[in-house]
Design a protein around this motif. Structure first.
Motif, short mmCIF file in Angstrom:
data_model
loop_
_atom_site.label_atom_id
_atom_site.label_comp_id
_atom_site.label_asym_id
_atom_site.label_seq_id
_atom_site.Cartn_x
_atom_site.Cartn_y
_atom_site.Cartn_z
N VAL A 1 35.27 42.30 32.56
CA VAL A 1 35.26 43.15 33.54
C VAL A 1 34.28 42.97 34.51
N LEU A 2 32.77 42.54 33.77
CA LEU A 2 31.70 41.63 34.23
C LEU A 2 31.89 40.84 34.85
N LEU A 3 32.99 39.32 34.83
CA LEU A 3 33.72 38.71 36.08
C LEU A 3 34.01 38.90 36.71
N ALA A 4 34.82 40.35 36.43
CA ALA A 4 35.60 40.52 38.14
C ALA A 4 34.28 40.83 38.64
N LEU A 5 33.30 41.70 38.28
CA LEU A 5 32.20 42.12 38.74
C LEU A 5 31.42 41.25 39.56
N ALA A 6 31.44 40.15 38.55
CA ALA A 6 30.12 39.06 39.18
C ALA A 6 31.13 38.60 40.62
N ALA A 7 32.35 38.11 40.56
CA ALA A 7 33.28 37.22 41.48
C ALA A 7 32.99 38.45 42.71
N CYS A 8 33.32 39.63 42.66
CA CYS A 8 33.42 40.60 43.79
C CYS A 8 32.40 40.82 44.21
N ALA A 9 31.17 39.94 43.83
CA ALA A 9 29.68 40.68 44.40
C ALA A 9 29.92 39.12 45.28
N PRO A 10 29.25 39.74 46.70
CA PRO A 10 28.55 39.32 47.57
C PRO A 10 28.21 37.64 47.06
N PRO A 11 27.40 36.82 47.86
CA PRO A 11 27.14 35.74 47.48
C PRO A 11 26.03 35.81 47.39
N SER A 12 24.80 35.13 46.85
CA SER A 12 23.63 35.25 47.04
C SER A 12 22.15 35.24 48.00
N GLY A 13 23.27 33.55 48.43
CA GLY A 13 23.07 33.42 49.96
C GLY A 13 22.52 33.96 51.17
N GLY A 14 21.83 33.80 51.98
CA GLY A 14 21.86 34.54 53.34
C GLY A 14 20.47 35.08 53.80
N GLY A 15 20.00 34.77 54.51
CA GLY A 15 19.12 36.18 55.14
C GLY A 15 19.58 37.13 55.67
N GLU A 16 20.62 37.46 55.94
CA GLU A 16 21.44 38.95 56.12
C GLU A 16 21.38 39.24 54.84
N ARG A 17 21.50 39.46 53.79
CA ARG A 17 21.46 40.50 52.87
C ARG A 17 20.39 40.81 51.91
N VAL A 18 20.97 41.81 51.47
CA VAL A 18 19.47 42.27 50.75
C VAL A 18 19.78 42.58 49.25
N ALA A 19 17.88 41.91 49.07
CA ALA A 19 18.35 41.25 47.47
C ALA A 19 18.33 42.68 46.23
N LEU A 20 18.97 42.79 45.99
CA LEU A 20 18.61 43.98 44.79
C LEU A 20 18.89 43.07 43.64
N GLY A 21 17.53 42.67 42.34
CA GLY A 21 17.56 42.86 41.37
C GLY A 21 17.93 43.52 40.38
N ALA A 22 19.10 42.95 39.25
CA ALA A 22 19.58 43.59 37.81
C ALA A 22 18.87 42.96 36.90
N ILE A 23 18.27 43.36 36.04
CA ILE A 23 18.52 42.78 34.64
C ILE A 23 18.93 44.04 33.95
N PHE A 24 20.49 43.46 32.97
CA PHE A 24 20.46 44.78 32.01
C PHE A 24 21.03 43.16 31.27
N PRO A 25 21.51 43.62 29.69
CA PRO A 25 21.16 42.67 28.63
C PRO A 25 23.08 43.61 28.75
N VAL A 26 24.11 42.21 28.44
CA VAL A 26 25.57 42.42 27.98
C VAL A 26 25.92 41.58 27.08
N THR A 27 24.77 40.76 26.65
CA THR A 27 24.52 40.49 24.63
C THR A 27 23.83 41.32 24.39
N GLY A 28 24.12 40.88 22.63
CA GLY A 28 23.18 41.45 22.44
C GLY A 28 23.30 43.05 21.48
#
Length: 405
Positions: free
Chosen positions: A11-38
């Motif tokens: 599921v997490l890999l699929a989410l990452a694959a579907c997310a827009p690429p991080s580059g490009g000035g036309e996108r609004v960056a939203l930082g997300a810091i969550f534990p998916v291990t531990g």
């Protein structure tokens, strides 16, 4: 019928694959810091899924400021040092709003690392110290602080006629004041604490610790622990001391399905009660829960605070719209006004909210988790549920209880 479940990693890999690429000035960056291990991985994964759901809904309706939101995710591994390091990295990469901080040490590390360079929103960090250490008012949360939970736990102990209690708490560095607040309220009501001990994180057995605690002859034990270590502590109690007649009080931190699974739901034959976030109700929660289940094949677990994170993303997006900017100072100033006053809207009304903001109308975002009205400290208030762990899972015995000390 719900779609079949997929393994968490898939599921997490699929989410990452579907997310827009991080580059490009036309996108609004939203930082997300969550534990998916531990030890906090189960909660972190649920919160990351809720964040992705909110971002996808917002992007489907035009994004923010006419641009798509782009989640830039980091896995902190349930480690505060990593959370702080990744927060700094994300800000350096241009993220002016961060979402995350599953527990209070993680959230405090993020706050301290970003200072006033980014707005930070947490959906589940409850420590009162987060309010006190908020960096110049740039830290917000969509869950209630632990002060009310601690007072309610003490109230429930007194209502059960308990006068002698022991406490097993998290090891240092524990930024929580829940235990201190509980102790103050419980002793003020005539009770006494027989002992307060911190457990060792990640131990394979806690039998020696339990022997130390039970030797003080408490009537009940308050447990404030992460789900993994908490489950091991209770497992050891079940195997060696469940016939002792000692009861347990649990904090919200263990209100997670994996805690029940690890202990064995049928093993909760001893007296117990827990306090956690109030079960959301109403059409706005229904919209979130239906969309979450359709996307991920399971209903959202209340104890994971996933609805609170969903609301945090929506508040951040609306604050950017209100500010007409991603500048952290402008977003910070817009967050509170967008959460209260004016006409009430829910997440399903995102387009209507953006149009109202463009027309300089007051908008009041009402969340899936509740009203999420932010006060001047960046905090919100919320009701609690009192539950019992047992063969049927977590059974709520009283709903929407607000603490009265």
């Amino acid at each position: 019928m719900s779609p079949p479940r997929r393994p968490l990693l898939a599921v997490l890999l699929a989410l990452a694959a579907c997310a827009p690429p991080s580059g490009g000035g036309e996108r609004v960056a939203l930082g997300a810091i969550f534990p998916v291990t531990g030890p906090l991985a189960e909660v972190g994964a649920a919160q990351l899924q809720a964040a992705h759901l909110a971002v996808d809904e917002i992007n489907a309706k035009g994004g923010v400021l006419g641009r798509p939101l782009d989640i830039r995710f980091r896995n902190d591994g349930s480690d505060a040092q990593q959370a702080g390091r990744y927060a700094g990295e994300l800000v350096d990469e241009g993220a002016t709003v961060l979402i995350g901080g599953v527990d209070s040490p993680l959230a405090l590390a993020i706050t301290q690392a970003t200072d006033a360079r980014a707005v930070f929103l947490s959906g589940s960090a409850t420590a009162t110290t987060l309010t006190a250490q908020s960096a110049q008012g740039f830290t917000f949360r969509t869950c209630a602080s632990e002060a009310g939970e601690a007072s309610l736990l003490a109230q429930r102990a007194r209502a059960r006629g308990l006068t002698r209690m022991a406490v097993i708490r998290r090891p240092p560095p524990d930024q929580s004041t829940l235990v201190e607040t509980f102790a103050s309220a419980f002793t003020r009501g005539g009770g006494s604490l027989t002992v307060t001990v911190a457990y060792q994180k990640g131990a394979s057995s806690y039998r020696a610790l339990l022997a130390q605690v039970l030797a003080t002859r408490p009537e009940a034990i308050l447990l404030d622990a992460d789900p993994v270590d908490g489950a091991q502590i209770v497992q050891d109690f079940v195997l060696t001391d469940s016939g002792s007649g000692v009861g347990w009080l649990f904090t919200h931190a263990v209100e997670i399905p994996s805690f029940l699974t690890a202990v064995g739901a049928h093993n909760f034959s001893f007296a117990n009660e827990g306090v956690g976030p109030g079960t959301p109700t109403g059409s706005r929660y229904g919209h979130f829960a239906t969309a979450y289940e359709a996307r991920f094949g399971k209903v959202p677990a209340v104890g994971a605070f996933s609805a609170n994170v969903y609301d945090a993303v929506y508040l951040a997006a609306l604050a950017m719209e209100q500010a007409r900017s991603t500048d952290p100072e402008a977003v910070r100033a817009a967050l509170r006004p967008i959460s209260l006053g004016g006409s009430a809207y829910g997440a399903a009304d995102f387009t209507a909210m953006v149009e109202a903001i463009a027309q300089h109308k007051d908008v009041n975002y009402e969340g899936a988790s509740g009203s999420v009205d932010l006060d001047s400290s960046g905090d919100t208030s919320a009701p609690y549920d009192i539950w019992v762990a047992g063969a049927s899972g977590f059974t709520v015995v009283e709903r929407a209880i607000r603490p009265v000390d």
